[in-house]
Write an enzyme that holds these catalytic residues in place. Structure first.
Site, short mmCIF file in Angstrom:
data_model
loop_
_atom_site.label_atom_id
_atom_site.label_comp_id
_atom_site.label_asym_id
_atom_site.label_seq_id
_atom_site.Cartn_x
_atom_site.Cartn_y
_atom_site.Cartn_z
N GLU A 19 0.85 -1.20 0.00
CA GLU A 19 0.00 0.00 0.00
C GLU A 19 0.88 1.25 0.00
O GLU A 19 1.93 1.28 0.64
CB GLU A 19 -0.85 -0.03 1.28
CG GLU A 19 -1.73 1.19 1.46
CD GLU A 19 -2.36 1.25 2.85
OE1 GLU A 19 -3.27 0.45 3.13
OE2 GLU A 19 -1.93 2.11 3.65
N TYR A 51 -6.77 6.78 0.49
CA TYR A 51 -7.52 8.02 0.24
C TYR A 51 -7.48 8.86 1.51
O TYR A 51 -7.58 8.33 2.61
CB TYR A 51 -8.98 7.71 -0.11
CG TYR A 51 -9.50 8.65 -1.17
CD1 TYR A 51 -9.82 8.20 -2.44
CD2 TYR A 51 -9.62 10.02 -0.92
CE1 TYR A 51 -10.26 9.06 -3.43
CE2 TYR A 51 -10.06 10.88 -1.89
CZ TYR A 51 -10.38 10.40 -3.14
OH TYR A 51 -10.81 11.26 -4.12
N ALA A 145 -19.02 2.10 6.31
CA ALA A 145 -18.54 1.38 5.13
C ALA A 145 -19.68 0.58 4.48
O ALA A 145 -19.71 0.44 3.26
CB ALA A 145 -17.39 0.45 5.53
P1 FAD Z 1 -16.84 0.56 9.37
O1 FAD Z 1 -16.86 -0.81 8.83
O2 FAD Z 1 -17.92 1.49 8.92
O3 FAD Z 1 -16.83 0.46 10.96
C1 FAD Z 1 -16.58 1.60 11.77
C2 FAD Z 1 -17.08 1.35 13.19
O4 FAD Z 1 -18.50 1.37 13.22
C3 FAD Z 1 -16.70 -0.02 13.76
O5 FAD Z 1 -16.52 0.16 15.13
C4 FAD Z 1 -17.90 -0.90 13.47
O6 FAD Z 1 -17.98 -1.95 14.42
C5 FAD Z 1 -19.04 0.10 13.56
N1 FAD Z 1 -20.11 -0.10 12.60
C6 FAD Z 1 -20.00 -0.53 11.32
N2 FAD Z 1 -21.20 -0.51 10.69
C7 FAD Z 1 -22.08 -0.02 11.60
C8 FAD Z 1 -23.47 0.26 11.57
N3 FAD Z 1 -24.20 0.01 10.47
N4 FAD Z 1 -24.04 0.76 12.69
C9 FAD Z 1 -23.34 0.99 13.82
N5 FAD Z 1 -22.00 0.73 13.91
C10 FAD Z 1 -21.40 0.24 12.81
N6 FAD Z 1 -8.66 5.43 6.44
C11 FAD Z 1 -8.64 6.44 5.53
O7 FAD Z 1 -9.06 7.55 5.84
N7 FAD Z 1 -8.13 6.23 4.27
C12 FAD Z 1 -7.65 5.03 3.86
O8 FAD Z 1 -7.21 4.88 2.72
C13 FAD Z 1 -7.69 3.94 4.79
N8 FAD Z 1 -7.24 2.70 4.45
C14 FAD Z 1 -7.37 1.66 5.34
C15 FAD Z 1 -6.98 0.37 4.95
C16 FAD Z 1 -7.10 -0.70 5.84
C17 FAD Z 1 -6.70 -2.08 5.40
C18 FAD Z 1 -7.59 -0.48 7.15
C19 FAD Z 1 -7.70 -1.62 8.14
C20 FAD Z 1 -7.96 0.81 7.56
C21 FAD Z 1 -7.86 1.89 6.66
N9 FAD Z 1 -8.27 3.16 7.01
C22 FAD Z 1 -8.20 4.20 6.10
C23 FAD Z 1 -8.75 3.45 8.37
C24 FAD Z 1 -10.27 3.26 8.50
O9 FAD Z 1 -10.93 4.19 7.70
C25 FAD Z 1 -10.62 3.44 9.96
O10 FAD Z 1 -10.15 2.36 10.71
C26 FAD Z 1 -12.09 3.73 10.27
O11 FAD Z 1 -12.15 4.18 11.62
C27 FAD Z 1 -13.02 2.54 10.12
O12 FAD Z 1 -13.20 2.18 8.82
P2 FAD Z 1 -14.07 0.87 8.44
O13 FAD Z 1 -14.20 0.84 6.98
O14 FAD Z 1 -13.53 -0.31 9.13
O15 FAD Z 1 -15.47 1.33 9.09
#
Ligand code: FAD
Length: 318
Positions: A19, A51, A145
């Site tokens: 990455e 991003y 997400a």
């Molecule tokens: P989600 O899956 O949305 O989860 C976030 C939190 O909300 C979790 O605690 C989950 O348990 C909870 N949750 C999920 N869905 C719901 C729902 N429907 N209702 C209530 N609670 C819910 N960040 C950046 O800004 N840019 C990047 O390019 C980037 N790349 C990354 C790559 C990887 C491999 C990883 C592991 C992380 C990356 N991150 C990046 C960081 C990431 O954006 C953060 O960790 C963020 O806080 C959570 O993203 P997520 O997609 O896991 O969120």
């Protein structure tokens, strides 16, 4: 090609990928090429590009008052992906985040990606802005997400935000999501975090990339729990070698992960940065060997644009 097809075609052999983050605004794209060139020796089938949401900076005005200005420090993700695909003939995987985008802007980004021939996307909520204590969604944007994932799925089915748009060419993005072997820091417990991870996979995520970890047992337990919960997609371990003494504090603080005692003690005993990198590299080589024995599909390195340590590790194991 889809990441899932790269994995299938490897027939059980562990692949190498990494990455990168976009250069700081104003810096040349050569910075990206310099970070990729040495690592091409290990034939990465895909390269991820992160991003970054806008942040706030404070600018002093002529009258001495501070003006709050919105500023995106590292733009260019989708364009960098196109440049990588064009120059190196490998797949590039843009990260797409909820924060900083209205739904309309997300749709426009998906159209750009589709027209550029990008086949994969890692769908994420995104980090909070530095100035905010927690994630604040963009008005008119997605909050989780799962919502962004649904948007990409709709796009794959030719459904646009405005129902009157007629689609004669649909995308077929292979969608990846993030997973946290040591739990996402906001989740009240692992069970709840798993509920949402499973939701992402049940909705159509085809692979998971994990947060970095230094204790393989945590990854093994995470994979076991995923399989028990009927999460059967490839789980790609994310890896970062320690490269500075300050990371003993910074990595747990930023990424909410633990560092094993033997690693942190060995780093603390180092006399200089060269020794720290040596310890970090050797630890990661052992970690990777164990992961390969376990049968991981890919070793995915968070290089942060600095390829040297990843090069030494890949050289030792591939
Ligand atoms: P989600 O899956 O949305 O989860 C976030 C939190 O909300 C979790 O605690 C989950 O348990 C909870 N949750 C999920 N869905 C719901 C729902 N429907 N209702 C209530 N609670 C819910 N960040 C950046 O800004 N840019 C990047 O390019 C980037 N790349 C990354 C790559 C990887 C491999 C990883 C592991 C992380 C990356 N991150 C990046 C960081 C990431 O954006 C953060 O960790 C963020 O806080 C959570 O993203 P997520 O997609 O896991 O969120």
């Amino acid at each position: 090609m889809k990441i899932t097809d790269h994995i299938k075609n490897a027939n059980g052999k562990t692949l190498f990928s990494f990455e990168l983050l976009p250069p700081v605004k104003g810096q040349s794209i050569q910075w990206i090429y310099d970070a990729i060139d040495p690592l091409m020796e290990f034939n990465p089938p895909f390269i991820d590009v992160t991003y970054h949401r806008e942040d706030y900076i404070y600018k002093q005005q002529a009258n001495g008052l501070l003006e709050k200005v919105s500023y995106r420090k590292r733009p260019g993700t989708v364009a960098i992906c196109a440049a990588i695909m064009n120059k190196y003939k490998v797949d590039a995987v843009p990260h797409l985040i909820c924060g900083g985008f209205t739904k309309e802007e997300t749709e426009n980004a998906l159209i750009d990606m589709q027209f550029l021939g990008i086949d994969n996307v890692l769908v994420l909520r995104g980090d909070a802005r530095h100035a905010d204590s927690s994630f604040i969604p963009t008005p008119g944007g997605h909050c989780y997400a799962t919502e962004l994932l649904q948007h990409v799925k709709d796009h794959n089915e030719g459904k646009y935000l405005h129902e009157d748009v007629k689609s004669d060419d649909t995308s077929n993005f292979c969608i990846g999501v993030a997973g946290y072997p040591e739990k996402h820091f906001e989740a009240p417990n692992l069970k709840t975090d798993f509920k949402y991870l499973k939701q992402k996979v049940d909705m159509g995520a085809e692979f998971i990339v994990t947060q970095m970890f230094f204790d393989n047992q945590k990854y093994f337990d995470f994979v076991k729990k995923c399989r028990e919960n009927d999460i059967n997609v490839p789980i790609i371990p994310g890896l970062k070698p320690i490269s500075a003494l300050g990371q003993l504090i910074a990595l747990p603080k930023i990424f909410h992960i633990d560092l094993p005692e033997d690693l942190s003690e060995a780093i603390q005993d180092c006399k200089n940065i060269k020794d720290v990198k040596k310890v970090g590299t050797e630890f990661m080589i052992q970690q990777c060997k164990e992961l390969i024995d376990f049968g991981v599909p890919v070793l995915h390195f968070y290089t942060m644009g600095k390829p040297e340590q990843t090069y030494d590790i890949a050289k030792a194991i591939f």
